[in-house]
Motif scaffolding. Structure first.
Motif, PDB file in Angstrom:
ATOM      1  N   TYR A 181      34.229  18.004  24.486  1.00 20.94           N
ATOM      2  CA  TYR A 181      35.234  18.932  23.971  1.00 20.94           C
ATOM      3  C   TYR A 181      35.130  19.125  22.460  1.00 20.94           C
ATOM      4  N   GLU A 182      35.774  20.206  22.000  1.00 18.52           N
ATOM      5  CA  GLU A 182      35.801  20.520  20.573  1.00 18.52           C
ATOM      6  C   GLU A 182      36.248  19.298  19.777  1.00 18.52           C
ATOM      7  N   GLY A 183      35.559  19.054  18.680  1.00 17.56           N
ATOM      8  CA  GLY A 183      35.860  17.905  17.836  1.00 17.56           C
ATOM      9  C   GLY A 183      34.875  16.763  18.014  1.00 17.56           C
TER      10      GLY A 183
ATOM     11  N   THR B  80      38.155  12.584  24.930  1.00 20.31           N
ATOM     12  CA  THR B  80      39.424  13.288  24.751  1.00 20.31           C
ATOM     13  C   THR B  80      39.407  13.953  23.373  1.00 20.31           C
ATOM     14  N   ASN B  81      40.329  14.899  23.130  1.00 22.73           N
ATOM     15  CA  ASN B  81      40.392  15.481  21.782  1.00 22.73           C
ATOM     16  C   ASN B  81      41.817  15.677  21.277  1.00 22.73           C
ATOM     17  N   GLU B  82      42.809  15.224  22.048  1.00 19.15           N
ATOM     18  CA  GLU B  82      44.203  15.236  21.599  1.00 19.15           C
ATOM     19  C   GLU B  82      44.839  13.905  21.945  1.00 19.15           C
TER      20      GLU B  82
ATOM     21  N   PRO C 119      48.779  15.208  24.404  1.00 19.39           N
ATOM     22  CA  PRO C 119      48.844  16.494  25.100  1.00 19.39           C
ATOM     23  C   PRO C 119      50.059  16.582  26.020  1.00 19.39           C
TER      24      PRO C 119
ATOM     25  N   GLU D 116      44.018  21.355  14.798  1.00 24.53           N
ATOM     26  CA  GLU D 116      42.716  20.789  14.497  1.00 24.53           C
ATOM     27  C   GLU D 116      42.538  19.560  15.368  1.00 24.53           C
ATOM     28  N   TYR D 117      41.534  19.589  16.222  1.00 26.60           N
ATOM     29  CA  TYR D 117      41.311  18.470  17.127  1.00 26.60           C
ATOM     30  C   TYR D 117      40.788  17.263  16.367  1.00 26.60           C
ATOM     31  N   LYS D 118      41.122  16.086  16.868  1.00 24.46           N
ATOM     32  CA  LYS D 118      40.635  14.853  16.272  1.00 24.46           C
ATOM     33  C   LYS D 118      39.118  14.804  16.363  1.00 24.46           C
TER      34      LYS D 118
ATOM     35  N   CYS E  55      40.000  10.065  21.340  1.00 29.30           N
ATOM     36  CA  CYS E  55      39.577  10.857  20.190  1.00 29.30           C
ATOM     37  C   CYS E  55      39.899  10.200  18.849  1.00 29.30           C
TER      38      CYS E  55
END
Length: 194
Positions: free
Chosen positions: A66-68, A84-86, A89, A100-102, A120
């Protein structure tokens, strides 16, 4: 370019893919992803926007990046491991789209075993080894071996993947003859394989 994309895979326009990379069945690469050369993306892999993969990265089946997330050169991701990126959630309380994602960084040569979970915001040090099923919630140092849920350090590991046994702060790999120094919980390589 010498890139293989299986007919069932989706590579969005704008994605950058390096020479010699292979993208297998039912994989989706988003438009702003950057993928290095000689990578292998297994079946049912998802690469999100703004994700960067270095050269020689191998991602096994059923992994979403995922993004980040940044994967440096020669990183290995085992089947069904999770990024994970949050941190918090909520379906009923969606975050602002500009969130802004971690940032999660997996440094050069690190291995993440099958079914491991990476929370993340952490950095996994170069040539570290995360055992299958481990849950990583904090930074882990280079050449370290982590296992368990939550993961804890079980030892140190060579670039070639063999456990290291330190005596008086020194270790030599029994397989490849690389030599290491351990000083204040930090491992550095002192002699490379010749």
């Amino acid at each position: 370019m010498n890139v293989y994309v299986h007919p069932s895979a989706i590579v969005d326009q704008g994605a950058q893919i390096g020479e010699g990379t292979e993208i297998w069945h039912f994989t989706h690469v988003s438009s702003s992803a950057i993928i290095g050369s000689q990578c292998s993306l297994g079946q049912n892999v998802y690469i999100d926007n703004h994700v960067t993969l270095g050269n020689g990265v191998k991602i096994q089946n059923n992994v979403s990046v995922y993004e980040g997330v940044i994967l440096q050169d020669d990183v290995f991701c085992g089947s069904s491991m999770v990024f994970t990126n949050e941190l918090s959630p909520r379906s009923a309380f969606p975050h602002d789209k500009s969130i802004e994602y971690k940032k999660t960084v997996v440094e050069r040569g690190a291995t993440i075993g099958a079914n491991a979970t990476i929370i993340c915001g952490v950095t996994i040090g170069e040539w570290a080894f995360v055992a299958p099923g481990a849950i990583i919630k904090r930074d882990i140092p280079p050449y370290s071996l982590y296992a368990g849920s939550p993961a804890r350090q079980m030892g140190w590991i060579c670039m070639c993947g063999v456990n290291l046994a330190f005596r008086r702060g020194q270790a030599k790999c029994r397989d490849c003859d690389r030599e290491y120094c351990l000083d204040q919980d930090r491992v550095t390589i002192t002699k490379h394989y010749s």
